[in-house]
Design a protein around this motif. Structure first.
Motif, PDB file in Angstrom:
ATOM      1  N   LEU A  47       0.921  -1.317   0.046  1.00 33.86           N
ATOM      2  CA  LEU A  47       0.161   0.048   0.100  1.00 33.86           C
ATOM      3  C   LEU A  47       1.120   1.084  -0.050  1.00 33.86           C
ATOM      4  CD1 LEU A  47      -3.164  -0.529   2.146  1.00 33.86           C
ATOM      5  CD2 LEU A  47      -2.886  -0.554  -0.330  1.00 33.86           C
ATOM      6  N   GLU A  48       1.804   1.163  -0.595  1.00 32.40           N
ATOM      7  CA  GLU A  48       2.933   2.442  -0.694  1.00 32.40           C
ATOM      8  C   GLU A  48       2.275   3.447  -1.647  1.00 32.40           C
ATOM      9  OE1 GLU A  48       6.505   1.066  -2.239  1.00 32.40           O
ATOM     10  OE2 GLU A  48       7.104   0.285  -0.210  1.00 32.40           O
ATOM     11  N   LYS A  49       1.274   2.892  -2.384  1.00 33.14           N
ATOM     12  CA  LYS A  49       0.763   3.988  -3.373  1.00 33.14           C
ATOM     13  C   LYS A  49      -0.527   3.856  -3.915  1.00 33.14           C
ATOM     14  CE  LYS A  49       2.127   6.987  -7.254  1.00 33.14           C
ATOM     15  NZ  LYS A  49       3.150   7.063  -8.482  1.00 33.14           N
ATOM     16  N   TRP A  50      -0.968   2.699  -4.459  1.00 33.74           N
ATOM     17  CA  TRP A  50      -2.354   2.450  -4.869  1.00 33.74           C
ATOM     18  C   TRP A  50      -3.412   1.553  -4.326  1.00 33.74           C
ATOM     19  CZ3 TRP A  50      -2.836   6.370  -8.179  1.00 33.74           C
ATOM     20  CH2 TRP A  50      -1.926   6.854  -8.764  1.00 33.74           C
ATOM     21  N   CYS A  51      -4.539   1.804  -4.357  1.00 33.07           N
ATOM     22  CA  CYS A  51      -5.564   0.975  -4.282  1.00 33.07           C
ATOM     23  C   CYS A  51      -6.228   0.534  -5.771  1.00 33.07           C
ATOM     24  CB  CYS A  51      -6.788   1.301  -3.239  1.00 33.07           C
ATOM     25  SG  CYS A  51      -6.221   1.385  -1.762  1.00 33.07           S
ATOM     26  N   TYR A  52      -6.887  -0.760  -6.063  1.00 35.22           N
ATOM     27  CA  TYR A  52      -7.162  -0.823  -7.340  1.00 35.22           C
ATOM     28  C   TYR A  52      -8.594  -1.458  -7.321  1.00 35.22           C
ATOM     29  CZ  TYR A  52      -2.138  -0.827  -8.716  1.00 35.22           C
ATOM     30  OH  TYR A  52      -0.917  -0.298  -8.840  1.00 35.22           O
ATOM     31  N   TRP A  53      -9.388  -1.150  -8.478  1.00 36.53           N
ATOM     32  CA  TRP A  53     -10.807  -1.555  -8.682  1.00 36.53           C
ATOM     33  C   TRP A  53     -11.024  -1.750  -9.993  1.00 36.53           C
ATOM     34  CZ3 TRP A  53     -13.226  -3.030  -4.497  1.00 36.53           C
ATOM     35  CH2 TRP A  53     -14.500  -3.102  -4.382  1.00 36.53           C
ATOM     36  N   ASP A  54     -12.277  -2.315 -10.360  1.00 35.74           N
ATOM     37  CA  ASP A  54     -12.942  -2.274 -11.642  1.00 35.74           C
ATOM     38  C   ASP A  54     -11.851  -3.328 -12.595  1.00 35.74           C
ATOM     39  OD1 ASP A  54     -14.900  -0.466 -11.217  1.00 35.74           O
ATOM     40  OD2 ASP A  54     -13.560   1.000 -11.499  1.00 35.74           O
ATOM     41  N   GLY A  55     -11.676  -2.989 -13.733  1.00 41.06           N
ATOM     42  CA  GLY A  55     -10.978  -3.853 -14.644  1.00 41.06           C
ATOM     43  C   GLY A  55     -11.540  -4.885 -15.606  1.00 41.06           C
ATOM     44  N   ALA A  56     -10.856  -4.842 -16.699  1.00 37.44           N
ATOM     45  CA  ALA A  56     -11.032  -5.898 -17.846  1.00 37.44           C
ATOM     46  C   ALA A  56      -9.855  -6.262 -18.497  1.00 37.44           C
ATOM     47  CB  ALA A  56     -12.186  -5.391 -18.955  1.00 37.44           C
ATOM     48  N   ILE A  57      -9.726  -7.319 -19.140  1.00 37.86           N
ATOM     49  CA  ILE A  57      -8.379  -8.024 -19.683  1.00 37.86           C
ATOM     50  C   ILE A  57      -8.578  -7.952 -21.086  1.00 37.86           C
ATOM     51  CG2 ILE A  57      -6.813  -9.812 -19.791  1.00 37.86           C
ATOM     52  CD1 ILE A  57      -7.300 -10.267 -16.893  1.00 37.86           C
ATOM     53  N   VAL A  58      -7.347  -7.751 -21.871  1.00 38.71           N
ATOM     54  CA  VAL A  58      -7.485  -7.899 -23.383  1.00 38.71           C
ATOM     55  C   VAL A  58      -6.243  -8.389 -23.696  1.00 38.71           C
ATOM     56  CG1 VAL A  58      -7.118  -6.745 -25.615  1.00 38.71           C
ATOM     57  CG2 VAL A  58      -8.665  -5.684 -23.864  1.00 38.71           C
ATOM     58  N   LYS A  59      -6.293  -9.640 -24.448  1.00 37.38           N
ATOM     59  CA  LYS A  59      -5.035 -10.436 -25.004  1.00 37.38           C
ATOM     60  C   LYS A  59      -4.313  -9.446 -26.286  1.00 37.38           C
ATOM     61  CE  LYS A  59      -2.421 -14.632 -25.766  1.00 37.38           C
ATOM     62  NZ  LYS A  59      -2.645 -16.011 -26.074  1.00 37.38           N
ATOM     63  N   ALA A  60      -3.373  -8.893 -26.274  1.00 40.07           N
ATOM     64  CA  ALA A  60      -2.994  -8.234 -27.413  1.00 40.07           C
ATOM     65  C   ALA A  60      -1.996  -9.272 -28.404  1.00 40.07           C
ATOM     66  CB  ALA A  60      -2.222  -6.948 -27.009  1.00 40.07           C
ATOM     67  N   ASP A  61      -1.583  -8.571 -29.485  1.00 36.76           N
ATOM     68  CA  ASP A  61      -1.021  -9.457 -30.514  1.00 36.76           C
ATOM     69  C   ASP A  61       0.530  -9.732 -29.859  1.00 36.76           C
ATOM     70  OD1 ASP A  61      -2.993  -8.851 -32.144  1.00 36.76           O
ATOM     71  OD2 ASP A  61      -2.162  -7.276 -33.026  1.00 36.76           O
ATOM     72  N   ASP A  62       0.723  -8.732 -28.800  1.00 41.80           N
ATOM     73  CA  ASP A  62       2.166  -9.224 -28.233  1.00 41.80           C
ATOM     74  C   ASP A  62       2.320 -10.262 -27.343  1.00 41.80           C
ATOM     75  OD1 ASP A  62       0.878  -8.354 -26.085  1.00 41.80           O
ATOM     76  OD2 ASP A  62       2.092  -6.480 -25.826  1.00 41.80           O
ATOM     77  N   ALA A  63       1.079 -11.248 -27.274  1.00 43.72           N
ATOM     78  CA  ALA A  63       0.744 -12.265 -26.394  1.00 43.72           C
ATOM     79  C   ALA A  63       0.591 -11.805 -25.144  1.00 43.72           C
ATOM     80  CB  ALA A  63       1.643 -13.531 -26.777  1.00 43.72           C
ATOM     81  N   ARG A  64       0.996 -10.648 -24.712  1.00 44.78           N
ATOM     82  CA  ARG A  64       0.755 -10.272 -23.266  1.00 44.78           C
ATOM     83  C   ARG A  64      -0.585  -9.756 -22.904  1.00 44.78           C
ATOM     84  NH1 ARG A  64       4.418  -5.415 -22.124  1.00 44.78           N
ATOM     85  NH2 ARG A  64       3.329  -4.671 -23.864  1.00 44.78           N
ATOM     86  N   TYR A  65      -0.783 -10.066 -21.593  1.00 43.30           N
ATOM     87  CA  TYR A  65      -2.315  -9.767 -20.971  1.00 43.30           C
ATOM     88  C   TYR A  65      -2.379  -8.457 -20.458  1.00 43.30           C
ATOM     89  CZ  TYR A  65      -2.824 -14.734 -21.941  1.00 43.30           C
ATOM     90  OH  TYR A  65      -2.972 -15.865 -22.633  1.00 43.30           O
ATOM     91  N   HIS A  66      -3.463  -7.669 -21.081  1.00 43.77           N
ATOM     92  CA  HIS A  66      -3.348  -5.987 -20.667  1.00 43.77           C
ATOM     93  C   HIS A  66      -4.507  -5.749 -19.777  1.00 43.77           C
ATOM     94  CE1 HIS A  66      -0.065  -4.561 -23.550  1.00 43.77           C
ATOM     95  NE2 HIS A  66      -0.253  -5.745 -23.877  1.00 43.77           N
ATOM     96  N   MET A  67      -4.384  -5.470 -18.616  1.00 43.55           N
ATOM     97  CA  MET A  67      -5.486  -4.941 -17.626  1.00 43.55           C
ATOM     98  C   MET A  67      -5.751  -3.593 -17.802  1.00 43.55           C
ATOM     99  SD  MET A  67      -6.304  -5.815 -13.823  1.00 43.55           S
ATOM    100  CE  MET A  67      -6.083  -7.744 -13.792  1.00 43.55           C
TER     101      MET A  67
END
Length: 384
Positions: A63-83
């Motif tokens: 908890l040095e900086k952020w709390c996270y919420w919401d979100g959806a994932i896209v798998k891109a052409d670079d084969a990585r998963y982008h949230m």
């Protein structure tokens, strides 16, 4: 509308000759494989969420900086998963964080369960200081990447040729009321009362689906179906009232956080009763008409967040359930969670929020759903 639960029928699945009890969606979630050691020391969280895998999903474990919420994932052409999700500085309480200080952000992982690394700062610092709520991401029909913000904004879409951005404002989602109540699509500022027309006010809980017929589909907080023939900005024509309005199994108030996807030849929706952390599952063959109640998708009074070694985390607040579909089947679901009640998550304390990824047996789920629908059609034909 039709209303059937998975538990009210025993159907003979003639496709394989085996009598099976119908299962509910919640039965297809799988234990979480830890991406690292389960941790108790040096991280935030009440005892009910310890030990946990801090490499599952997205979290700032100290908890040095952020709390996270919401979100959806896209798998891109670079084969990585982008949230694509929301965040706010941990110097805010949860209430102030999501209502006032929520920002749009981007994280990346090499596999869908994580760990997700927060990349850079804000995804559109040039627009309202990065403001974003209910943030989701998707791949558009033309191949570009899109991020959508609603709830604390009016319902804007940002686009980029790259999953890493920069994301530039494309415009605001437009609505064709089509004779329906404008409150089904847009809400007053901070969602206090419906507005008088479809051009002002905030959209909320926006989920956008790329339909296989080439159209775009929005399901907002109300679950009224909205269809666009003309691209991601619309105008989206309201096609229905809330799809659960005639379903006795679903509560009629305090419903939110719908999620929508297409798999197994049908449209699926989940909708959350946030007072009890119970999420319902509905299906439709065309995504517009004849939504059918299918039972419980998630409930928080069971040992749901379980690891493969048997360890269980109990998150008091579980919301914003969204789906990741890969190779035609849902494989993981995202859950926004808090280790305490929302009121107890204050500024600069040891309570926080993160996004948890839970694996899902989507192939079995889609196969069984297809069999159930086939059996229902056979029964209806036989009764004519």
């Amino acid at each position: 509308m039709k209303f059937r639960t998975f538990t009210t029928l025993l159907v003979l699945l003639s496709l394989n000759g085996v009598a099976q009890a119908e299962k509910q969606m919640i039965d297809y979630f799988l234990p979480m494989e830890p991406q690292g050691p389960l941790v108790s020391e040096g991280i935030w969280g009440d005892p009910n969420v310890l030990p946990r895998d801090i490499k599952n999903g997205l979290e700032d474990s100290t908890l040095e900086k952020w709390c996270y919420w919401d979100g959806a994932i896209v798998k891109a052409d670079d084969a990585r998963y982008h949230m694509y999700a929301s965040c706010w500085a941990q110097t805010n309480s949860h209430s102030t964080g999501w209502k006032v200080e929520s920002k749009a952000m981007h994280a990346v992982a090499d596999n869908p369960i994580g760990p997700y690394k927060h990349i850079g700062g804000l995804t559109w610092p040039h627009w309202q200081n990065g403001k974003g709520g209910n943030v989701i991401g998707l791949r558009m029909h033309d191949g570009r990447y899109a991020m959508v913000t609603s709830e604390i904004t009016e319902g804007e879409v940002f686009v980029s040729d790259s999953p890493d951005g920069p994301f530039l404002l494309l415009g605001k989602i437009e609505v064709d009321l089509n004779g329906f109540d404008p409150g089904l699509a847009r809400y007053g500022e901070n969602n206090k009362g419906a507005v008088k027309n479809g051009t002002v006010g905030c959209m909320a809980n926006v989920q956008i689906l790329l339909r296989p017929d080439g159209r775009y589909m929005i399901v907002p907080r109300s679950t009224a179906i909205m269809i666009s023939e003309n691209g991601i900005l619309g105008p989206y024509k309201i096609m229905s009232k809330p799809v659960y309005k005639d379903m006795p199994e679903v509560q009629k108030t305090n419903m939110e956080d719908p999620s929508i996807w297409y798999s197994g030849g049908m449209y699926h929706m989940t909708i959350n009763y946030h007072l009890d952390n119970i999420t319902h599952h509905l299906t439709s063959e065309d995504g517009i008409h004849d939504w059918t109640y299918r039972g419980i998708a998630f409930r928080n009074d069971v040992d749901f967040f379980k690891y493969t070694d048997g360890t269980v985390n109990h998150w008091p607040i579980v919301q914003r359930m969204t789906v990741f579909v890969e190779d035609g089947h849902p494989t993981h679901f995202l859950f926004s969670v808090i280790d305490s009640s929302k009121g107890e998550d204050g500024p600069n304390d040891k309570n926080g929020s993160k996004i948890v990824m839970v694996p899902f047996d989507g192939e079995a789920f889609d196969r069984d759903m297809q069999n159930i629908v086939a059996a229902e059609k056979a029964a209806e034909k036989g009764n004519k």
